[in-house]
Design a protein around this motif. Structure first.
Motif, mmCIF file in Angstrom:
data_model
loop_
_atom_site.group_PDB
_atom_site.id
_atom_site.type_symbol
_atom_site.label_atom_id
_atom_site.label_comp_id
_atom_site.label_asym_id
_atom_site.label_seq_id
_atom_site.Cartn_x
_atom_site.Cartn_y
_atom_site.Cartn_z
ATOM 1 N N ILE A 150 0.858 -1.192 0.012
ATOM 2 C CA ILE A 150 0.052 0.005 0.094
ATOM 3 C C ILE A 150 1.084 1.401 0.098
ATOM 4 N N SER A 151 2.172 1.207 0.396
ATOM 5 C CA SER A 151 3.150 2.147 0.238
ATOM 6 C C SER A 151 3.449 2.876 -0.949
ATOM 7 N N VAL A 152 3.478 1.706 -2.081
ATOM 8 C CA VAL A 152 3.849 1.846 -3.314
ATOM 9 C C VAL A 152 2.509 2.234 -4.165
ATOM 10 N N PHE A 153 1.297 1.320 -3.773
ATOM 11 C CA PHE A 153 0.149 1.856 -4.643
ATOM 12 C C PHE A 153 -0.656 3.078 -4.075
ATOM 13 N N LYS A 154 -0.544 3.168 -2.813
ATOM 14 C CA LYS A 154 -1.301 4.284 -2.313
ATOM 15 C C LYS A 154 -2.815 4.184 -2.822
ATOM 16 N N PRO A 155 -3.690 3.319 -2.226
ATOM 17 C CA PRO A 155 -4.721 2.925 -2.659
ATOM 18 C C PRO A 155 -5.825 3.851 -1.668
ATOM 19 N N TRP A 156 -7.083 4.104 -2.035
ATOM 20 C CA TRP A 156 -8.166 4.481 -1.432
ATOM 21 C C TRP A 156 -8.087 6.054 -1.253
#
Length: 163
Positions: A150-156
């Motif tokens: 999630i640090s790479v893709f930064k979802p939401w």
């Protein structure tokens, strides 16, 4: 206070190093616990538990605290903020779980397992200590991998402003 781009890069580098050490610790714990479970050598089993206990008192604690502090500073001193984005809030919740597991859990579980081994505790109790240790290791590895993703893709996305 906003960091300069160079300051941000240095702080991010420090954060990534501490995070990598955390993951490396847990992979080391996994390897040592597999070795302890799969060997017939009592000396090797004892050595594995001793190494895990030493790591739980030193490197695990240092990397956890370093990751937490550098992550908070990155959030505060950059555009990301502590509570602006859902993915950061999820990281903070998982980090709180890892903080508890690393500062208390891994120390207690390795101490119990080592003490049980040294006192020739019965197999069932040793099995239960080993299951506790394995549970902590697996939760941490999965949590850290999820945090990295999630640090790479930064979802939401960003939270909506409250009125």
């Amino acid at each position: 206070m906003q960091l300069s781009i160079t300051g941000k890069r240095w702080l991010l580098t420090i954060h990534l190093i501490f995070s990598a050490i955390m993951l490396g610790n847990m992979v080391t714990f996994l390897i040592l616990s597999i070795t302890a479970a799969g060997t017939g050598s009592e000396q090797l089993v004892g050595s594995c538990y001793q190494i895990m206990h030493v790591l739980s008192k030193t490197s695990v604690r240092a990397s956890t605290i370093g990751t937490l502090v550098s992550g908070i500073l990155l959030s505060i001193w950059t555009k990301w903020g502590l509570f602006k984005f859902y993915w950061i809030i999820v990281k903070e919740i998982l980090t709180a779980l890892l903080l508890f597991l690393n500062l208390w859990g891994m120390y207690a579980w390795t101490m119990n397992t080592l003490a049980g081994f040294e006192s020739n505790m019965n197999q069932l109790d040793m099995y239960m200590f080993h299951i506790d240790l394995w549970t902590g290791i697996v939760i941490q590895i999965l949590s850290l991998l999820f945090i990295f993703v999630i640090s790479v893709f930064k979802p939401w996305g960003m939270r909506k402003a409250t009125k």
